[in-house]
Design an enzyme around this catalytic site. Structure first.
Site: not given
Ligand code: PGA
Length: 252
Positions: A9, A11, A96, A98, A166, A172, A212
């Protein structure tokens, strides 16, 4: 050996097309040499047509990071799953955290999941608790989120569903969730899926872990977390890290 699924992803990265092309080229070179892993990359919308291919089995599948629930019409700024399908997009991330943080509710997620499935694309439905309390309330929160987010799926299309577990607090951050806890949670999620779609569908549903992940922890999460694959954020736009991750995961 069952094929693992690694979804990158990106982003809102990178900021230029030339960087995106370079990143994709490196991922593709590595993906072509993998025997047991299916790689899917989800770039920002403007880059998608650069990477989609007309071959039936491309070495890197292309996913989108969102889609709207209508096919066409007066919806300024939205992109429909039918358009994405036409370009050769195979997967779409829906719900997601976010986006949920920006106000995307379970009801909107449910409508999007249905529209994506009806268009012939696999939705990667993101679910996960914001935090873990000592009394286990997060399990109820997770159950309700999953049931509501999947409320509009026609049973005949349930086998096309992909779930990305997740935990929001692990996205993150410095550390992913402990593999043993991931395994427990995946069992819990399959029980919920069994309630909705029956045991057989629940056992077949692809469940990914995200939060992460990097090239060091990815193999262990796959083995001990007993997931079908990973949804990778930050590490997916780091060229050496992501190619190492793919190679490491391919041999576990
Ligand atoms: P990350 O994000 O691997 O940077 O923790 C995962 C995600 O948001 O899908």
């Amino acid at each position: 050996m069952k094929r693992k699924i690694i979804v990158g992803n990106w982003k809102m990265n990178p900021t230029t097309l030339s960087e995106a092309v370079n990143l994709f080229k490196k991922v593709k070179n590595t993906a072509q040499r993998l025997a047991h892993t299916h790689v899917i990359v989800c770039p920002p919308f403007p880059y998608i047509t650069k990477f989609t291919s007309s071959t039936a089995k491309p070495s890197v599948g292309i996913g989108a990071q969102n889609a709207f629930f209508e096919e066409r019409g007066a919806f300024t700024g939205e992109v429909s799953p039918v358009m994405l399908r036409d370009l050769g997009v195979s997967h779409v991330i829906i719900g997601h955290s976010e986006r949920r943080a920006e106000g995307e509710s379970d009801e909107i997620v449910a409508k999007k999941v249905q529209a994506v499935l009806e268009s012939g694309i696999h939705p990667i439905v993101c679910v996960g608790e914001k935090d873990r309390d000592a009394h286990g309330l997060y399990l109820d929160i997770l159950r309700i989120q999953i049931k509501n987010s999947l409320a509009m799926i026609p049973k005949r299309l349930a086998n096309q569903l992909v779930i990305a577990y997740e935990p929001v607090w692990a996205i993150g951050s410095k550390e992913p969730m402990e593999p043993a806890v991931i395994e427990e949670t995946v069992i819990f999620i399959r029980k919920i899926l069994a309630d909705i779609f029956g045991q057989e569908n629940a056992l077949r549903t692809v469940i990914l872990y995200g939060g992460s992940i990097n090239f060091r922890n990815a193999p262990d999460i796959i083995i001990r977390g007993k997931v079908d694959g990973l949804l990778v954020g930050g590490e997916s736009v780091n060229i050496p890290g992501f190619t190492e991750l793919l190679k490491a995961v391919d041999v576990v």
